[in-house]
Motif scaffolding. Sequence first.
Motif, PDB file in Angstrom:
ATOM      1  N   UNK A   1       0.837  -1.207   0.000  1.00 53.97           N
ATOM      2  CA  UNK A   1       0.000   0.000   0.000  1.00 53.97           C
ATOM      3  C   UNK A   1       0.871   1.257   0.000  1.00 53.97           C
ATOM      4  N   UNK A   2       1.861   1.286   0.872  1.00 54.44           N
ATOM      5  CA  UNK A   2       2.731   2.459   0.986  1.00 54.44           C
ATOM      6  C   UNK A   2       3.592   2.637  -0.260  1.00 54.44           C
ATOM      7  N   UNK A   3       4.117   1.564  -0.792  1.00 56.00           N
ATOM      8  CA  UNK A   3       4.951   1.674  -1.991  1.00 56.00           C
ATOM      9  C   UNK A   3       4.122   2.099  -3.192  1.00 56.00           C
ATOM     10  N   UNK A   4       2.913   1.561  -3.319  1.00 54.43           N
ATOM     11  CA  UNK A   4       2.049   1.960  -4.436  1.00 54.43           C
ATOM     12  C   UNK A   4       1.780   3.458  -4.388  1.00 54.43           C
ATOM     13  N   UNK A   5       1.494   3.962  -3.201  1.00 51.64           N
ATOM     14  CA  UNK A   5       1.233   5.403  -3.075  1.00 51.64           C
ATOM     15  C   UNK A   5       2.465   6.213  -3.451  1.00 51.64           C
ATOM     16  N   UNK A   6       3.622   5.782  -3.008  1.00 51.34           N
ATOM     17  CA  UNK A   6       4.850   6.511  -3.332  1.00 51.34           C
ATOM     18  C   UNK A   6       5.177   6.455  -4.828  1.00 51.34           C
ATOM     19  N   UNK A   7       4.678   5.419  -5.496  1.00 55.70           N
ATOM     20  CA  UNK A   7       4.935   5.277  -6.925  1.00 55.70           C
ATOM     21  C   UNK A   7       3.770   5.773  -7.778  1.00 55.70           C
ATOM     22  N   UNK A   8       2.846   6.512  -7.145  1.00 59.91           N
ATOM     23  CA  UNK A   8       1.809   7.213  -7.889  1.00 59.91           C
ATOM     24  C   UNK A   8       0.485   6.513  -8.031  1.00 59.91           C
ATOM     25  N   UNK A   9       0.283   5.370  -7.337  1.00 54.37           N
ATOM     26  CA  UNK A   9      -1.002   4.670  -7.395  1.00 54.37           C
ATOM     27  C   UNK A   9      -1.640   4.756  -6.015  1.00 54.37           C
ATOM     28  N   UNK A  10      -2.585   5.671  -5.866  1.00 57.13           N
ATOM     29  CA  UNK A  10      -3.149   5.969  -4.548  1.00 57.13           C
ATOM     30  C   UNK A  10      -4.225   4.974  -4.127  1.00 57.13           C
ATOM     31  N   UNK A  11      -4.890   4.360  -5.101  1.00 58.22           N
ATOM     32  CA  UNK A  11      -6.018   3.490  -4.780  1.00 58.22           C
ATOM     33  C   UNK A  11      -5.771   2.082  -5.321  1.00 58.22           C
ATOM     34  N   UNK A  12      -6.510   1.137  -4.753  1.00 59.42           N
ATOM     35  CA  UNK A  12      -6.461  -0.228  -5.264  1.00 59.42           C
ATOM     36  C   UNK A  12      -5.586  -1.173  -4.471  1.00 59.42           C
ATOM     37  N   UNK A  13      -4.960  -0.668  -3.399  1.00 57.08           N
ATOM     38  CA  UNK A  13      -4.088  -1.522  -2.591  1.00 57.08           C
ATOM     39  C   UNK A  13      -4.431  -1.365  -1.109  1.00 57.08           C
ATOM     40  N   UNK A  14      -5.607  -1.878  -0.723  1.00 62.16           N
ATOM     41  CA  UNK A  14      -6.020  -1.779   0.684  1.00 62.16           C
ATOM     42  C   UNK A  14      -5.132  -2.626   1.583  1.00 62.16           C
ATOM     43  N   UNK A  15      -5.237  -2.402   2.864  1.00 62.80           N
ATOM     44  CA  UNK A  15      -4.427  -3.142   3.837  1.00 62.80           C
ATOM     45  C   UNK A  15      -5.237  -4.161   4.625  1.00 62.80           C
ATOM     46  N   UNK A  16      -6.560  -4.120   4.493  1.00 64.07           N
ATOM     47  CA  UNK A  16      -7.407  -5.059   5.221  1.00 64.07           C
ATOM     48  C   UNK A  16      -7.512  -6.359   4.426  1.00 64.07           C
ATOM     49  N   UNK A  17      -7.098  -7.484   4.991  1.00 67.92           N
ATOM     50  CA  UNK A  17      -7.080  -8.734   4.213  1.00 67.92           C
ATOM     51  C   UNK A  17      -8.457  -9.172   3.744  1.00 67.92           C
ATOM     52  N   UNK A  18      -9.491  -8.940   4.537  1.00 67.62           N
ATOM     53  CA  UNK A  18     -10.820  -9.373   4.103  1.00 67.62           C
ATOM     54  C   UNK A  18     -11.296  -8.543   2.908  1.00 67.62           C
ATOM     55  N   UNK A  19     -10.973  -7.255   2.894  1.00 70.14           N
ATOM     56  CA  UNK A  19     -11.319  -6.423   1.747  1.00 70.14           C
ATOM     57  C   UNK A  19     -10.608  -6.927   0.489  1.00 70.14           C
ATOM     58  N   UNK A  20      -9.364  -7.326   0.643  1.00 71.76           N
ATOM     59  CA  UNK A  20      -8.620  -7.862  -0.498  1.00 71.76           C
ATOM     60  C   UNK A  20      -9.218  -9.190  -0.942  1.00 71.76           C
ATOM     61  N   UNK A  21      -9.616 -10.028   0.014  1.00 70.49           N
ATOM     62  CA  UNK A  21     -10.201 -11.316  -0.352  1.00 70.49           C
ATOM     63  C   UNK A  21     -11.499 -11.123  -1.125  1.00 70.49           C
ATOM     64  N   UNK A  22     -12.282 -10.101  -0.750  1.00 70.60           N
ATOM     65  CA  UNK A  22     -13.508  -9.825  -1.499  1.00 70.60           C
ATOM     66  C   UNK A  22     -13.190  -9.473  -2.949  1.00 70.60           C
ATOM     67  N   UNK A  23     -12.110  -8.729  -3.165  1.00 72.71           N
ATOM     68  CA  UNK A  23     -11.695  -8.424  -4.539  1.00 72.71           C
ATOM     69  C   UNK A  23     -11.176  -9.673  -5.237  1.00 72.71           C
ATOM     70  N   UNK A  24     -10.437 -10.495  -4.523  1.00 75.73           N
ATOM     71  CA  UNK A  24      -9.941 -11.754  -5.086  1.00 75.73           C
ATOM     72  C   UNK A  24     -11.108 -12.629  -5.531  1.00 75.73           C
ATOM     73  N   UNK A  25     -12.177 -12.648  -4.770  1.00 77.00           N
ATOM     74  CA  UNK A  25     -13.362 -13.417  -5.154  1.00 77.00           C
ATOM     75  C   UNK A  25     -13.870 -12.967  -6.517  1.00 77.00           C
ATOM     76  N   UNK A  26     -13.953 -11.663  -6.717  1.00 78.50           N
ATOM     77  CA  UNK A  26     -14.433 -11.149  -8.000  1.00 78.50           C
ATOM     78  C   UNK A  26     -13.445 -11.471  -9.122  1.00 78.50           C
TER      79      UNK A  26
END
Length: 731
Positions: free
Chosen positions: A480-505
């Motif tokens: 999440x922190x590296x993505x923000x530093x490299x110009x990608x502010x969104x799409x890299x949450x830190x909550x594992x369940x939120x990520x798993x919901x995206x993985x499901x899709x």
Amino acid sequence: MQTTATPTHCPYCALQCGMNLTPAPDGTVEVSERTDFPVNRGALCGKGRTAPAVLASNVRLTSPLVRDGDTLVPASWDEALDRIAEGLRRTRAEYGPDAVGVFGGGGLTNEKAYTLGKFARVVLGTSQIDYNGRFCMSSAAAAGIKAFGLDRGLPFPLEDIPKSGCVILVGSNLAETMPPSLRFFTELKENGGTLIVIDPRRTKTAEQADLHLAPRPGTDLALALGLLHLVIAEGRVDEEYVRERTVGWEDARAAAMAHWPEYVERITGVSVPQLRETVRLFCEPESAMVLTARGPEQQSKGTDTVGAWINLCLATGRAGRPLSGYGCLTGQGNGQGGREHGQKADQLPGYRKLDDPAARRHVADVWGVDPDSLPGPGRSAYELLDALGTDIKSLLLMASNPVVSAPRAAHVEERIRSLDFLAVCDVVLSETAALADVVLPVTQWAEETGTTTNLEGRVLLRRQAITPPEGIRSDLEVMHELAARLGVEKGFPTDPEEIFEELRRASAGGPADYSGITYRRLVEENGVFWPCPAVEPEGLTGDQDGAGGPGAQRGATGRPASTGDTPVSTGDAADRAHPGTPRLFLDRFATPDGRARFVPVSHRAIAEEPDDEYPVLLTTGRVVAQYQSGAQTRRVAELNAAAPGPFVELHPRLAARLGAAEGDPVAVVSRRGRAVAPARITDTIRPDTVFMPFHWPGEGRANSLTNPALDPTSRMPEFKACAVRLETVRP
């Protein structure tokens, strides 16, 4: 302070044994039995029992480290993350995105593996990503996809093993690598079933067998073909099954008939009577299984070797029938899930292929990017490591220690040292991390929540049991922190369940469809087997030609599955939920026509046969008290007491010719390097073979010797067989 027990899973092998963790008043963590989990029913090996020892502050990393000249010094998180971002940015600007490499690990949770693949392709724009699971079960995966259209380590639960009539275990010493699983094979024998073990060594597992075959290393392909020849010659082919459920039999039959028993005996060293007895024991029961592990898989012909064992199962009508079939004993903790969700060079989440336009569109839509922006397939693991310092200038590495674990390890170490920039995320200062420009200390299994997928294809929830020490962050926070530093502010949450919901899709409609799995279900059901598509309230939807390819899910389960366009359910309509798929292929295989494919294969030699200069074969493996590169287990006193260092196992006749006694230092020399370790003399190994465990760095590093010759399909290196010579070491 929490003092109640948290049900979770072991951090080590692919059994993912259940355990309970309870924080103690003195700051330690106590492990207790968790009898409700069917894989281990409370049993744990020494590694599992002592796993909390690595959580101690005097063992693990507690602060980011940055390079100052020849040393690593503590730094703040901001300084460390800024250095990584600048190193990656500088490389991309000067050499292009493919000059940045990413190397992951089979110990990462599904959420981390998914995010790492997304980070590489969306933030870095690089195709150069692979993981150490390539060194584990990639040949079995490739063979399974060729034959069945789908790769899942075991297509049935472990609980089916004791109910089978016969099990052939090829190249696995599970008594030491997965001790709690041995009870399934003990129960097999108690139930009247037969265990056949194939291994060049008479291991603790082989000692449990009704029949032990000790072939010359690297000849498993010939052995399987010889058994199939006898099945044909003795009229044991299940002709109806072959006719109704397979294609390609005639070519496979012709290939097998060229491997007559006496010819196979000369190649393998396994006698013709033993070959005939194996066929009898395997064919006479109503049900039988073949299970392979690293022995036949870690070869430059590993895909063909596994394919030959699959052909044996198909010809005898075993695959896709109850209590029967072919399975792979996956090694690493999340080796199965790790290869399903995008950290592999050629894959996207859901086990989709990166070069499939439909798969790219589906995943790009979930990620909110242009499909054309996704890079194509990159280098496999060893090829990626071999390109370090030349084509690849910077590397981000998570949860791997290739300085110890990669073949031709001295060369790999040299390549790593030649990098312009190396960043490592790990829980300990591994031998690879010690070479880095920046090292980030990250949370461990007991300090975080996330899913893993065990060797059965059972998706599990590891639950956080303790709070990590101050100053430790998760790999998800790092990305999440590296993505923000490299110009990608969104799409890299830190909550594992939120990520798993995206993985499901992202996985919906793919071969490894997790869309019907939720954290709630994992808790309530003690794990769910994939494929598990989402089910809408009106019932099962979609068709067999969804985003996962023709027949992806219908082939696996006999049911239609949701396509990539089907909304993922929330899991609230539990009465309509897909139950998961403990047993694959009972109705049809995951191929367009539902039939399994025979793949004709023929014996060929290993890449490096012994000769006058290097007259002995080396094979490598594990011991019960250590795990993989040993980066964590070598820091546990109890485990080190049981297995303090490397050794060279050799037969008394070979030791006598060398003039070596028990405990004498012996040098093992290959065309790639030299390793020195004490002799362990035993008649449980073939006289033409020596064995070394691969857990240790330094002088006794076994992988200084191993051959990086690659399987043409799986890109698996030939860890299991190379030519060496032995030398005595005088004071």
